[in-house]
Motif scaffolding. Sequence first.
Motif, PDB file in Angstrom:
ATOM      1  N   VAL A   1       3.931  13.645  -8.458  1.00  0.00           N
ATOM      2  CA  VAL A   1       4.254  11.751  -9.787  1.00  0.00           C
ATOM      3  C   VAL A   1       4.882  10.465  -8.489  1.00  0.00           C
ATOM      4  CG1 VAL A   1       4.895  12.108 -11.326  1.00  0.00           C
ATOM      5  CG2 VAL A   1       3.908  13.717 -11.148  1.00  0.00           C
ATOM      6  N   LYS A   2       4.690   9.574  -8.509  1.00  0.00           N
ATOM      7  CA  LYS A   2       4.506   8.473  -8.194  1.00  0.00           C
ATOM      8  C   LYS A   2       4.740   7.202  -9.553  1.00  0.00           C
ATOM      9  CE  LYS A   2       5.565  10.072  -4.540  1.00  0.00           C
ATOM     10  NZ  LYS A   2       7.125  10.352  -3.869  1.00  0.00           N
ATOM     11  N   THR A   3       5.922   5.736  -8.661  1.00  0.00           N
ATOM     12  CA  THR A   3       5.676   4.717  -9.592  1.00  0.00           C
ATOM     13  C   THR A   3       4.876   4.025  -8.687  1.00  0.00           C
ATOM     14  OG1 THR A   3       8.062   4.192  -9.014  1.00  0.00           O
ATOM     15  CG2 THR A   3       7.179   5.631 -10.845  1.00  0.00           C
ATOM     16  N   LYS A   4       4.366   2.784  -9.543  1.00  0.00           N
ATOM     17  CA  LYS A   4       3.872   1.220  -8.649  1.00  0.00           C
ATOM     18  C   LYS A   4       5.327   1.519  -7.207  1.00  0.00           C
ATOM     19  CE  LYS A   4       2.897  -1.506 -11.392  1.00  0.00           C
ATOM     20  NZ  LYS A   4       1.947  -2.606 -12.293  1.00  0.00           N
ATOM     21  N   GLY A   5       3.952   0.383  -5.976  1.00  0.00           N
ATOM     22  CA  GLY A   5       5.074   0.100  -5.213  1.00  0.00           C
ATOM     23  C   GLY A   5       5.207   1.290  -3.757  1.00  0.00           C
ATOM     24  N   LYS A   6       5.850   2.491  -4.284  1.00  0.00           N
ATOM     25  CA  LYS A   6       6.105   3.351  -3.789  1.00  0.00           C
ATOM     26  C   LYS A   6       5.098   3.907  -2.485  1.00  0.00           C
ATOM     27  CE  LYS A   6       9.702   3.800  -5.828  1.00  0.00           C
ATOM     28  NZ  LYS A   6      11.160   3.251  -5.113  1.00  0.00           N
ATOM     29  N   THR A   7       4.805   4.231  -0.704  1.00  0.00           N
ATOM     30  CA  THR A   7       4.765   4.772  -0.173  1.00  0.00           C
ATOM     31  C   THR A   7       4.510   6.230  -0.764  1.00  0.00           C
ATOM     32  OG1 THR A   7       5.422   3.263   1.571  1.00  0.00           O
ATOM     33  CG2 THR A   7       4.626   4.339   2.268  1.00  0.00           C
ATOM     34  N   VAL A   8       3.304   6.284  -0.307  1.00  0.00           N
ATOM     35  CA  VAL A   8       2.950   7.927   0.064  1.00  0.00           C
ATOM     36  C   VAL A   8       2.890   8.955   1.205  1.00  0.00           C
ATOM     37  CG1 VAL A   8       1.025   8.125  -1.986  1.00  0.00           C
ATOM     38  CG2 VAL A   8       2.828   9.890  -1.974  1.00  0.00           C
ATOM     39  N   TYR A   9       3.112  10.234   0.899  1.00  0.00           N
ATOM     40  CA  TYR A   9       2.067  10.252   2.215  1.00  0.00           C
ATOM     41  C   TYR A   9       1.630  11.714   1.656  1.00  0.00           C
ATOM     42  CZ  TYR A   9       4.443   7.641   5.315  1.00  0.00           C
ATOM     43  OH  TYR A   9       5.224   6.515   6.574  1.00  0.00           O
TER      44      TYR A   9
ATOM     45  N   VAL B   1      -3.769   6.716   7.838  1.00  0.00           N
ATOM     46  CA  VAL B   1      -3.651   7.905   8.186  1.00  0.00           C
ATOM     47  C   VAL B   1      -2.233   7.568   8.886  1.00  0.00           C
ATOM     48  CG1 VAL B   1      -5.624   9.540   8.168  1.00  0.00           C
ATOM     49  CG2 VAL B   1      -4.907   8.246  10.393  1.00  0.00           C
ATOM     50  N   ASP B   2      -1.000   9.226   8.656  1.00  0.00           N
ATOM     51  CA  ASP B   2       0.424   9.099   9.476  1.00  0.00           C
ATOM     52  C   ASP B   2       0.056   9.386  10.857  1.00  0.00           C
ATOM     53  OD1 ASP B   2       3.056   9.557  10.213  1.00  0.00           O
ATOM     54  OD2 ASP B   2       3.198  10.705   8.679  1.00  0.00           O
ATOM     55  N   LYS B   3       0.670   8.579  11.265  1.00  0.00           N
ATOM     56  CA  LYS B   3      -0.032   9.080  13.176  1.00  0.00           C
ATOM     57  C   LYS B   3       0.869   9.765  13.821  1.00  0.00           C
ATOM     58  CE  LYS B   3      -2.894   5.542  13.590  1.00  0.00           C
ATOM     59  NZ  LYS B   3      -4.207   5.899  14.143  1.00  0.00           N
ATOM     60  N   ALA B   4       2.060  10.405  13.047  1.00  0.00           N
ATOM     61  CA  ALA B   4       2.882  11.273  13.367  1.00  0.00           C
ATOM     62  C   ALA B   4       2.070  12.192  12.938  1.00  0.00           C
ATOM     63  CB  ALA B   4       4.096  11.050  12.845  1.00  0.00           C
ATOM     64  N   LYS B   5       1.222  12.396  12.283  1.00  0.00           N
ATOM     65  CA  LYS B   5       0.644  13.779  11.765  1.00  0.00           C
ATOM     66  C   LYS B   5      -0.619  13.583  11.452  1.00  0.00           C
ATOM     67  CE  LYS B   5       5.206  15.845   9.838  1.00  0.00           C
ATOM     68  NZ  LYS B   5       5.748  16.038   8.823  1.00  0.00           N
TER      69      LYS B   5
ATOM     70  N   TYR C   1      -4.020  14.352  10.118  1.00  0.00           N
ATOM     71  CA  TYR C   1      -4.723  14.279   9.463  1.00  0.00           C
ATOM     72  C   TYR C   1      -4.161  13.503   8.006  1.00  0.00           C
ATOM     73  CZ  TYR C   1      -7.319  15.969  12.900  1.00  0.00           C
ATOM     74  OH  TYR C   1      -7.974  16.272  14.419  1.00  0.00           O
ATOM     75  N   ASP C   2      -3.163  13.511   7.834  1.00  0.00           N
ATOM     76  CA  ASP C   2      -2.323  13.019   6.813  1.00  0.00           C
ATOM     77  C   ASP C   2      -2.218  11.499   6.169  1.00  0.00           C
ATOM     78  OD1 ASP C   2      -0.608  15.631   7.054  1.00  0.00           O
ATOM     79  OD2 ASP C   2       0.955  14.965   7.494  1.00  0.00           O
ATOM     80  N   LEU C   3      -2.466  11.984   5.274  1.00  0.00           N
ATOM     81  CA  LEU C   3      -3.041   9.992   4.607  1.00  0.00           C
ATOM     82  C   LEU C   3      -1.802   9.255   3.446  1.00  0.00           C
ATOM     83  CD1 LEU C   3      -5.762   9.308   3.499  1.00  0.00           C
ATOM     84  CD2 LEU C   3      -5.269  10.241   0.950  1.00  0.00           C
ATOM     85  N   LYS C   4      -2.104   8.535   4.332  1.00  0.00           N
ATOM     86  CA  LYS C   4      -0.970   7.394   3.473  1.00  0.00           C
ATOM     87  C   LYS C   4      -1.413   5.959   2.813  1.00  0.00           C
ATOM     88  CE  LYS C   4       2.447   4.416   5.903  1.00  0.00           C
ATOM     89  NZ  LYS C   4       2.917   3.999   6.867  1.00  0.00           N
ATOM     90  N   LEU C   5      -0.410   6.161   1.802  1.00  0.00           N
ATOM     91  CA  LEU C   5      -0.792   5.350   0.910  1.00  0.00           C
ATOM     92  C   LEU C   5      -0.127   4.348   0.714  1.00  0.00           C
ATOM     93  CD1 LEU C   5      -2.473   3.563  -1.999  1.00  0.00           C
ATOM     94  CD2 LEU C   5      -2.093   5.404  -2.761  1.00  0.00           C
ATOM     95  N   SER C   6       0.459   2.969   0.779  1.00  0.00           N
ATOM     96  CA  SER C   6       1.407   2.679   0.974  1.00  0.00           C
ATOM     97  C   SER C   6       1.609   1.059  -0.616  1.00  0.00           C
ATOM     98  CB  SER C   6       1.452   1.195   1.900  1.00  0.00           C
ATOM     99  OG  SER C   6       1.606   1.845   3.720  1.00  0.00           O
ATOM    100  N   THR C   7       2.325   0.756  -0.875  1.00  0.00           N
ATOM    101  CA  THR C   7       2.942   0.142  -2.241  1.00  0.00           C
ATOM    102  C   THR C   7       1.716   0.924  -3.478  1.00  0.00           C
ATOM    103  OG1 THR C   7       2.763  -1.479  -1.003  1.00  0.00           O
ATOM    104  CG2 THR C   7       2.142  -2.194  -3.249  1.00  0.00           C
ATOM    105  N   THR C   8       1.921   1.702  -3.876  1.00  0.00           N
ATOM    106  CA  THR C   8       1.048   2.846  -4.354  1.00  0.00           C
ATOM    107  C   THR C   8       0.870   1.653  -5.914  1.00  0.00           C
ATOM    108  OG1 THR C   8       3.550   3.291  -5.696  1.00  0.00           O
ATOM    109  CG2 THR C   8       1.507   4.870  -4.197  1.00  0.00           C
ATOM    110  N   GLN C   9      -0.617   1.866  -6.607  1.00  0.00           N
ATOM    111  CA  GLN C   9      -0.631   1.108  -7.780  1.00  0.00           C
ATOM    112  C   GLN C   9      -1.434   2.108  -9.053  1.00  0.00           C
ATOM    113  OE1 GLN C   9      -0.430  -1.856  -8.338  1.00  0.00           O
ATOM    114  NE2 GLN C   9       0.809  -1.472  -5.836  1.00  0.00           N
ATOM    115  N   GLU C  10      -1.286   1.622  -9.874  1.00  0.00           N
ATOM    116  CA  GLU C  10      -1.660   2.507 -10.678  1.00  0.00           C
ATOM    117  C   GLU C  10      -3.252   2.800 -10.495  1.00  0.00           C
ATOM    118  OE1 GLU C  10      -1.123   1.252 -15.346  1.00  0.00           O
ATOM    119  OE2 GLU C  10       0.859   0.831 -14.780  1.00  0.00           O
ATOM    120  N   SER C  11      -3.891   1.732 -10.281  1.00  0.00           N
ATOM    121  CA  SER C  11      -5.178   1.838  -9.711  1.00  0.00           C
ATOM    122  C   SER C  11      -5.767   3.210  -8.980  1.00  0.00           C
ATOM    123  CB  SER C  11      -6.496   0.840  -9.020  1.00  0.00           C
ATOM    124  OG  SER C  11      -5.269   1.246  -7.900  1.00  0.00           O
TER     125      SER C  11
END
Length: 122
Positions: A17-25, A76-80, A82-92
């Motif tokens: 569960v994240k809020t807008k504007g966060k980075t999630v892996y 993707v996270d270059k350190a891991k 195959y991990d997906l990286k999403l910067s600046t999460t939005q409601e969309s």
Amino acid sequence: MPAVLGVTLDQGAKVLVKTKGKTVYLPCKADGLGSSDYIHWYQLKDGKAPSRLLYISERGVVTPDTNNPEAKDFTVDKAKLYDLKLSTTQESHAAVYFCAYWDTSSGHSEKIYSRPVHELYW
């Protein structure tokens, strides 16, 4: 998760569960891939078919899918690898996300999906 065709995929935690504007892996651990194998990341929004975001070669080359307009938001996270990286999460971005392995060695495409999946919601 048991191996299928010698490949195992594991995504770890099920719900984020994240809020807008966060980075999630979003993790995806893949073992047993060959030099011509790829990991694919998919996005599943309510009422729509799964849409591929990108795919990653065993060597780490990332190819965004131009058919998904949100693919540009992901990397993707270059350190891991195959991990997906999403910067600046939005409601969309609220959706279910999962990684998959495609086996093409037998002459036909066979999808092997990992479980559990990740869910982003607000």
